[in-house]
Design a protein around this motif. Structure first.
Motif, short mmCIF file in Angstrom:
data_model
loop_
_atom_site.label_atom_id
_atom_site.label_comp_id
_atom_site.label_asym_id
_atom_site.label_seq_id
_atom_site.Cartn_x
_atom_site.Cartn_y
_atom_site.Cartn_z
N SER A 1 0.94 -1.21 -0.05
CA SER A 1 0.03 -0.12 -0.12
C SER A 1 0.80 1.20 -0.13
CB SER A 1 -0.75 -0.02 1.02
OG SER A 1 -1.98 -1.16 1.05
N ILE A 2 1.83 1.29 0.95
CA ILE A 2 2.62 2.38 0.90
C ILE A 2 3.57 2.41 -0.46
CG2 ILE A 2 4.65 3.35 2.13
CD1 ILE A 2 4.06 1.99 4.35
N GLU A 3 3.88 1.55 -0.84
CA GLU A 3 4.73 1.73 -2.30
C GLU A 3 3.66 2.14 -3.42
OE1 GLU A 3 8.43 -0.75 -3.98
OE2 GLU A 3 6.57 -2.03 -3.92
N SER A 4 2.36 1.71 -3.26
CA SER A 4 1.63 2.28 -4.23
C SER A 4 1.53 3.73 -4.37
CB SER A 4 0.42 1.35 -4.55
OG SER A 4 -0.23 1.43 -3.36
N ILE A 5 1.22 4.03 -3.04
CA ILE A 5 0.85 5.63 -2.72
C ILE A 5 2.13 6.24 -3.08
CG2 ILE A 5 0.61 7.07 -0.89
CD1 ILE A 5 -1.22 5.15 0.64
N LEU A 6 3.23 5.83 -2.78
CA LEU A 6 4.69 6.61 -3.24
C LEU A 6 4.83 6.70 -4.63
CD1 LEU A 6 7.14 7.71 -1.87
CD2 LEU A 6 8.28 5.41 -1.93
N VAL A 7 4.51 5.55 -5.44
CA VAL A 7 4.76 5.57 -7.00
C VAL A 7 3.68 6.61 -7.45
CG1 VAL A 7 4.06 4.21 -8.88
CG2 VAL A 7 5.66 3.20 -6.96
N ARG A 8 2.45 6.30 -6.93
CA ARG A 8 1.54 7.48 -7.43
C ARG A 8 1.88 8.85 -7.29
NH1 ARG A 8 -3.84 7.36 -9.18
NH2 ARG A 8 -5.30 8.71 -8.06
N ASN A 9 2.36 9.12 -5.93
CA ASN A 9 2.59 10.48 -5.70
C ASN A 9 4.00 11.12 -6.73
OD1 ASN A 9 4.84 12.12 -4.03
ND2 ASN A 9 2.99 12.70 -3.36
N GLN A 10 4.92 10.10 -6.86
CA GLN A 10 5.94 10.39 -7.89
C GLN A 10 5.55 10.84 -9.04
OE1 GLN A 10 8.42 6.93 -7.23
NE2 GLN A 10 9.53 7.87 -5.32
#
Length: 173
Positions: free
Chosen positions: A79-88
């Motif tokens: 979940s954190i990684e998907s939010i991080l990728v989306r944010n980038q």
């Protein structure tokens, strides 16, 4: 006479289409900004945790969650990684949209994020903006469309006639 009306019709269509460009760019920019703020807000708690335990490194936090034997932590890592990728992705879009108008326009019209483009087009309502840039876009697109279509039609007519010119009959005047 028909050619004159066709020319006017093409110009008007191009004018109305061109006026939409600044509105579309504005809507796309607002959509990117809203998603960016949302993703920043979603990361805020994780950034605080990463700051406290991993010197602000979110990737280290994700690796820590992944190294756990607990399936809940592994799920949270995804979940954190998907939010991080989306944010980038939103940060990259935002940087492009803060650039010069030509780069911003090219990006929105030619190479936008497909998901954001679909969202923008789905929510877009046609508008007539009477600001200088919309008027310039409208006039430019109207003139270009009328010129291109008329030139194409004239070229086709010339080719259909075999490249011959009509003979001009001399008048008694």
């Amino acid at each position: 006479m028909f050619r004159s009306y066709l020319r006017l019709l093409l110009f008007t269509f191009g004018l109305l289409a061109g006026i939409q460009v600044p509105g579309l760019i504005t809507d796309y920019t607002q959509r990117v900004q809203a998603h960016l703020l949302e993703s920043r807000e979603a990361l805020k708690g994780f950034e605080q945790t990463a700051q406290r335990f991993f010197n602000g490194d979110l990737q280290a936090l994700v690796r820590h969650y992944r190294s756990s034997n607990d399936p809940v932590f592994n799920s949270d890592a995804n979940s954190i990684e998907s939010i991080l990728v989306r944010n980038q992705a939103f940060e990259r879009e935002w940087q492009i949209l803060k650039g010069p108008w030509l780069a911003r326009t090219w990006h929105v019209l030619v190479t936008p994020d497909t998901q954001l483009r679909e969202e923008t087009l789905k929510g877009y309502s046609y508008q007539i903006l009477l600001v200088p840039e919309a008027i310039a876009w409208g006039l430019g697109c109207g003139l270009l469309l009328a010129l291109l279509i008329e030139s194409l039609l004239m070229l086709l007519a010339w080719a259909a006639l075999g490249g011959r010119r009509k003979e001009v009959k001399e008048s008694w005047r």
